[in-house]
Enzyme design. Structure first.
Site, PDB file in Angstrom:
ATOM      1  N   LYS A 106       0.832  -1.216   0.000  1.00 30.14           N
ATOM      2  CA  LYS A 106       0.000   0.000   0.000  1.00 30.14           C
ATOM      3  C   LYS A 106       0.865   1.264   0.000  1.00 30.14           C
ATOM      4  O   LYS A 106       0.635   2.181  -0.782  1.00 30.14           O
ATOM      5  CB  LYS A 106      -0.916   0.025   1.237  1.00 30.14           C
ATOM      6  CG  LYS A 106      -1.876  -1.157   1.330  1.00 30.14           C
ATOM      7  CD  LYS A 106      -2.798  -1.054   2.525  1.00 30.14           C
ATOM      8  CE  LYS A 106      -2.073  -1.128   3.864  1.00 30.14           C
ATOM      9  NZ  LYS A 106      -1.402  -2.424   4.118  1.00 30.14           N
ATOM     10  N   ARG A 135      -9.251   1.096   8.604  1.00 30.33           N
ATOM     11  CA  ARG A 135      -8.851  -0.284   8.902  1.00 30.33           C
ATOM     12  C   ARG A 135      -9.949  -1.031   9.649  1.00 30.33           C
ATOM     13  O   ARG A 135      -9.766  -2.211   9.959  1.00 30.33           O
ATOM     14  CB  ARG A 135      -7.597  -0.278   9.773  1.00 30.33           C
ATOM     15  CG  ARG A 135      -6.294  -0.447   9.000  1.00 30.33           C
ATOM     16  CD  ARG A 135      -5.174  -0.479  10.019  1.00 30.33           C
ATOM     17  NE  ARG A 135      -3.989  -1.143   9.580  1.00 30.33           N
ATOM     18  CZ  ARG A 135      -2.888  -0.523   9.143  1.00 30.33           C
ATOM     19  NH1 ARG A 135      -2.862   0.779   9.030  1.00 30.33           N
ATOM     20  NH2 ARG A 135      -1.822  -1.214   8.820  1.00 30.33           N
ATOM     21  N   ARG A 187      11.554  -5.717   4.696  1.00 30.90           N
ATOM     22  CA  ARG A 187      11.239  -4.281   4.584  1.00 30.90           C
ATOM     23  C   ARG A 187      12.193  -3.470   5.443  1.00 30.90           C
ATOM     24  O   ARG A 187      12.511  -3.838   6.567  1.00 30.90           O
ATOM     25  CB  ARG A 187       9.796  -4.037   5.036  1.00 30.90           C
ATOM     26  CG  ARG A 187       9.474  -2.546   5.167  1.00 30.90           C
ATOM     27  CD  ARG A 187       8.013  -2.229   5.053  1.00 30.90           C
ATOM     28  NE  ARG A 187       7.217  -2.723   6.158  1.00 30.90           N
ATOM     29  CZ  ARG A 187       5.899  -2.567   6.237  1.00 30.90           C
ATOM     30  NH1 ARG A 187       5.238  -1.958   5.270  1.00 30.90           N
ATOM     31  NH2 ARG A 187       5.238  -3.048   7.261  1.00 30.90           N
ATOM     32  N   ARG A 241      11.372  -2.261  11.209  1.00 33.48           N
ATOM     33  CA  ARG A 241      10.362  -1.824  12.183  1.00 33.48           C
ATOM     34  C   ARG A 241      10.120  -2.912  13.229  1.00 33.48           C
ATOM     35  O   ARG A 241      10.085  -4.098  12.897  1.00 33.48           O
ATOM     36  CB  ARG A 241       9.044  -1.502  11.457  1.00 33.48           C
ATOM     37  CG  ARG A 241       9.003  -0.109  10.884  1.00 33.48           C
ATOM     38  CD  ARG A 241       7.886   0.100   9.902  1.00 33.48           C
ATOM     39  NE  ARG A 241       6.599  -0.426  10.317  1.00 33.48           N
ATOM     40  CZ  ARG A 241       5.487  -0.343   9.582  1.00 33.48           C
ATOM     41  NH1 ARG A 241       5.522   0.247   8.395  1.00 33.48           N
ATOM     42  NH2 ARG A 241       4.363  -0.849  10.026  1.00 33.48           N
ATOM     43  N   ARG A 272      -0.548  -9.214  13.254  1.00 34.12           N
ATOM     44  CA  ARG A 272      -1.089  -8.180  12.360  1.00 34.12           C
ATOM     45  C   ARG A 272      -1.937  -8.803  11.263  1.00 34.12           C
ATOM     46  O   ARG A 272      -2.949  -8.238  10.857  1.00 34.12           O
ATOM     47  CB  ARG A 272       0.058  -7.354  11.771  1.00 34.12           C
ATOM     48  CG  ARG A 272       0.778  -6.557  12.835  1.00 34.12           C
ATOM     49  CD  ARG A 272       2.014  -5.878  12.298  1.00 34.12           C
ATOM     50  NE  ARG A 272       1.685  -4.798  11.402  1.00 34.12           N
ATOM     51  CZ  ARG A 272       2.534  -4.265  10.549  1.00 34.12           C
ATOM     52  NH1 ARG A 272       3.763  -4.725  10.467  1.00 34.12           N
ATOM     53  NH2 ARG A 272       2.159  -3.277   9.772  1.00 34.12           N
TER      54      ARG A 272
END
Ligand code: ADP
Ligand code: AMP
Length: 214
Positions: A13, A88, A127, A160, A171
């Site tokens: 996203k 969300r 990431r 992160r 998540r």
């Protein structure tokens, strides 16, 4: 144009929202980036949000909806915007409907980036994020020019806390329970468009422009 990006954590996203925003010259609004900036700056909001984020849970709607309403009321959003990571939950989507109706507009498209859970863990562990400007990289699929350094602003990149595999599982569960119902929500409003997010980034970008008629 007023767009929202839907998809699992790690679906792409943020990557695509940044490109679409640059292409259409509209602001890219990421609630995750706003929370991370608040954490970095030690604000009250940041202190409240941090524990939820580190645990892979959603920040409560009451801390999230007003923040987005205030942001969308700013002058740079008058000609359109792209929301990344919001809404969300169904209550957030309802709050957003109210805000855009009060501004005399509507959401043109909810762009769903479809990526199966199996591909997500690899994406998240690779990431690397810049907490300074919000840019996102991947060690294999989108490496920075200099390892560990942001191409855009020169700051160090980080893995992160919430991208560690054990948190990613939480998540994903939260996504399936609370966010996936939005696909049906926007489908019922005839605003839903979907793209295959497993393709290379440039192809996903081209597909998004196609489905939003640009
Ligand atoms: P989200 O904002 O949905 O959480 P990101 O845009 O940050 O996801 O993407 C998650 C990770 O996957 C990043 O490291 C990004 O560079 C990488 N990525 C994004 N799109 C693709 C793609 N189409 N193919 C491979 N890797 C991708
Ligand atoms: P993201 O950068 O979009 O992956 O978001 C990182 C984290 O920020 C999420 O796992 C949540 O804890 C929090 N967050 C971001 N956007 C929202 C939202 N719209 N509602 C609740 N929590 C959010």
């Amino acid at each position: 144009m007023r767009l929202i990006m839907l998809g699992a954590p790690g679906a792409g996203k943020g990557t695509q929202a940044a490109r679409v925003a640059a292409e259409l010259k509209i602001p890219h609004i990421s609630t995750g980036d706003i929370f991370r900036a608040n954490i970095k700056n030690g604000t009250e909001l940041g202190k409240k949000a941090k524990a939820f984020m580190d645990a892979g849970k959603l920040v409560p709607d009451e801390l999230t909806c007003d923040l987005v309403a205030d942001r969308l009321a700013q002058a740079d959003c008058a000609g359109g915007f792209i929301l990344d990571g919001f809404p969300r939950t169904i209550p957030q989507a309802e709050a957003l409907d109210k805000v855009v109706a009060e501004l005399g507009t509507k959401i043109d498209y909810a762009v769903n980036i479809d990526v199966p859970d199996e591909a997500i863990i690899e994406r998240m562990s690779g990431r690397r994020a810049c907490l300074s400007c919000g840019a996102t990289y991947h060690v294999v699929y989108n490496p920075p020019k200099t390892e560990g350094i942001c191409d855009t602003c020169g700051q160090p990149l980080v893995l992160r806390e919430d991208d560690k595999p054990e948190t990613v599982q939480t998540r994903l569960s939260v996504y399936h329970e609370q966010t996936q119902p939005l696909i049906e929500y926007y489908g019922a409003k005839n605003a839903l468009v979907s793209v295959d997010g497993t393709k290379p980034m440039d192809e996903v970008f081209a597909d998004i422009l196609k489905v939003i008629g640009k």
